[in-house]
Scaffold this motif. Structure first.
Motif, short mmCIF file in Angstrom:
data_model
loop_
_atom_site.label_atom_id
_atom_site.label_comp_id
_atom_site.label_asym_id
_atom_site.label_seq_id
_atom_site.Cartn_x
_atom_site.Cartn_y
_atom_site.Cartn_z
N SER A 68 -11.68 -12.58 -3.91
CA SER A 68 -11.19 -11.60 -2.94
C SER A 68 -11.59 -10.17 -3.30
CB SER A 68 -9.68 -11.70 -2.78
OG SER A 68 -9.04 -11.33 -3.98
N THR A 69 -12.23 -9.97 -4.47
CA THR A 69 -12.72 -8.63 -4.83
C THR A 69 -14.23 -8.51 -4.69
OG1 THR A 69 -12.93 -9.17 -7.18
CG2 THR A 69 -10.81 -8.30 -6.45
N ILE A 70 -14.91 -9.61 -4.37
CA ILE A 70 -16.37 -9.60 -4.22
C ILE A 70 -16.70 -9.34 -2.75
CG2 ILE A 70 -18.50 -10.93 -4.43
CD1 ILE A 70 -17.13 -12.54 -6.66
N ARG A 71 -17.32 -8.19 -2.48
CA ARG A 71 -17.68 -7.81 -1.12
C ARG A 71 -19.02 -8.45 -0.74
NH1 ARG A 71 -14.59 -4.75 1.23
NH2 ARG A 71 -16.07 -3.86 2.70
N VAL A 72 -19.09 -8.98 0.49
CA VAL A 72 -20.29 -9.67 0.96
C VAL A 72 -20.65 -9.22 2.36
CG1 VAL A 72 -19.89 -11.72 -0.47
CG2 VAL A 72 -18.97 -11.64 1.84
N ASP A 73 -21.90 -9.45 2.74
CA ASP A 73 -22.40 -9.27 4.11
C ASP A 73 -22.79 -10.63 4.63
OD1 ASP A 73 -22.17 -6.50 4.31
OD2 ASP A 73 -24.16 -6.17 3.43
#
Length: 75
Positions: A68-73
């Motif tokens: 939940s802390t890893i930002r993705v596109d």
């Protein structure tokens, strides 16, 4: 969007994981998971269990609070 928001089978490219602890970040990098890599969410385990992601043909389990802390596109 964060990694834990993906649905099963969706692909995304890792955008930022600077919020992770240095130890977890180092382990992910050692396994070939770093910013810019495309990952596929294989499954979300029930009851807050880990997320299984696949990249370069290998599956890795990541704790949900870390995912939940890893930002993705999304791809």
């Amino acid at each position: 969007m964060v990694l834990s928001d993906l649905k099963q089978g969706e692909k995304a490219r890792i955008k930022d994981f600077s919020m992770l602890s240095d130890i977890v970040k180092r382990r992910l990098i050692d396994m070939g998971i770093y910013e810019g890599v495309e990952v596929c969410l294989k499954s979300n385990m029930p009851f807050g269990g880990p997320c299984m992601i696949e990249t370069y043909g290998q599956c890795v389990g990541i704790r949900r609070n870390e995912a939940s802390t890893i930002r993705v596109d999304k791809s």
